[in-house]
Design a protein around this motif. Structure first.
Motif, PDB file in Angstrom:
ATOM      1  N   UNK A   1      -5.411   0.190 -20.472  1.00 25.81           N
ATOM      2  CA  UNK A   1      -4.387  -0.302 -21.394  1.00 25.81           C
ATOM      3  C   UNK A   1      -3.372   0.801 -21.711  1.00 25.81           C
ATOM      4  N   UNK A   2      -3.893   2.024 -21.941  1.00 21.56           N
ATOM      5  CA  UNK A   2      -2.989   3.151 -22.217  1.00 21.56           C
ATOM      6  C   UNK A   2      -2.111   3.456 -21.001  1.00 21.56           C
ATOM      7  N   UNK A   3      -2.725   3.384 -19.798  1.00 22.14           N
ATOM      8  CA  UNK A   3      -1.954   3.642 -18.579  1.00 22.14           C
ATOM      9  C   UNK A   3      -0.880   2.582 -18.382  1.00 22.14           C
ATOM     10  N   UNK A   4      -1.228   1.326 -18.650  1.00 19.30           N
ATOM     11  CA  UNK A   4      -0.240   0.253 -18.526  1.00 19.30           C
ATOM     12  C   UNK A   4       0.888   0.430 -19.527  1.00 19.30           C
ATOM     13  N   UNK A   5       0.512   0.822 -20.765  1.00 16.37           N
ATOM     14  CA  UNK A   5       1.542   1.047 -21.776  1.00 16.37           C
ATOM     15  C   UNK A   5       2.469   2.182 -21.366  1.00 16.37           C
TER      16      UNK A   5
END
Length: 208
Positions: free
Chosen positions: A89-93
């Protein structure tokens, strides 16, 4: 088995150790089961009860150890899954913010280029228009239009400069011809006066 096949892909060493512990306990559980079955099949009185009690006494600890290891593995895998989900999720953000930053930078650069080109074309057009108005009003003393480009504006500026140069040459040539005509007229007038004077002298002599 399935656990043995997926174990090499686990990132947690603790889960690998738990799997190894389970694999160590399974032969012991099998041995207890075989011993209990042997007691139950001995033919003694209450053999089945003794075999069941013996299996329950010895197998309970082994089953508890295996169950605890499996529970710990499940909890660990759940935590790892949650952690991986948060990381993804952090990488996608981060990727989304990066994409937006790239888009905004591209828009800013495109706007800058558009404004720069528009001002350049506007200035070049104004210079050519001013030169055309000056030539139309008879002013040929201005400097040439300086536009360093290989497009239509550059061709138009070159044509405008060439026209100004040709007009200057033509005016100079007309002025020179006019001066020559004036000089010739003066010479013709002097000759005419001389002829008239000579004619008058000849007439006067003839009358005498």
């Amino acid at each position: 088995d399935v656990l043995a096949q997926i174990a090499p892909h686990w990132t947690s060493q603790e889960n690998r150790d738990r799997l190894a512990l389970i694999k160590e306990q399974l032969p012991k559980l099998r041995q207890v089961q075989e011993e209990s079955m042997a007691v139950a099949a001995s033919g003694d009185r209450d053999a089945l009860v003794k075999g069941g009690d013996e299996f329950a006494d010895k197998a309970t600890a082994i089953n508890d150890a295996i169950g605890k290891s499996l529970g710990d593995m499940a909890d660990s895998n759940e935590e790892l899954l949650k952690k991986n989900t948060e990381e993804m999720s952090a990488a996608n953000s981060s990727m989304i913010w990066t994409m937006w930053g790239t888009v905004l930078a591209a828009l800013a650069f495109g706007s800058f280029v558009a404004i720069y080109l528009s001002r350049k074309v506007s200035m070049a057009t104004s210079s050519i228009l001013d030169k055309a108005e000056a030539i139309a009003s008879g002013d040929l003393t201005g400097e040439e239009v300086k536009i360093d480009s290989n497009d239509e504006l550059g061709d138009l500026a070159a044509a405008m400069n060439k026209m100004q140069g040709n007009l200057v040459k033509m005016i100079v040539a007309v002025a020179e011809n006019a001066q020559q005509v004036a000089n010739a007229s003066e010479e013709f007038s002097a000759v005419s006066q001389q002829i008239t004077s000579n004619s008058e002298e000849t007439t006067a002599q003839a009358n005498v």
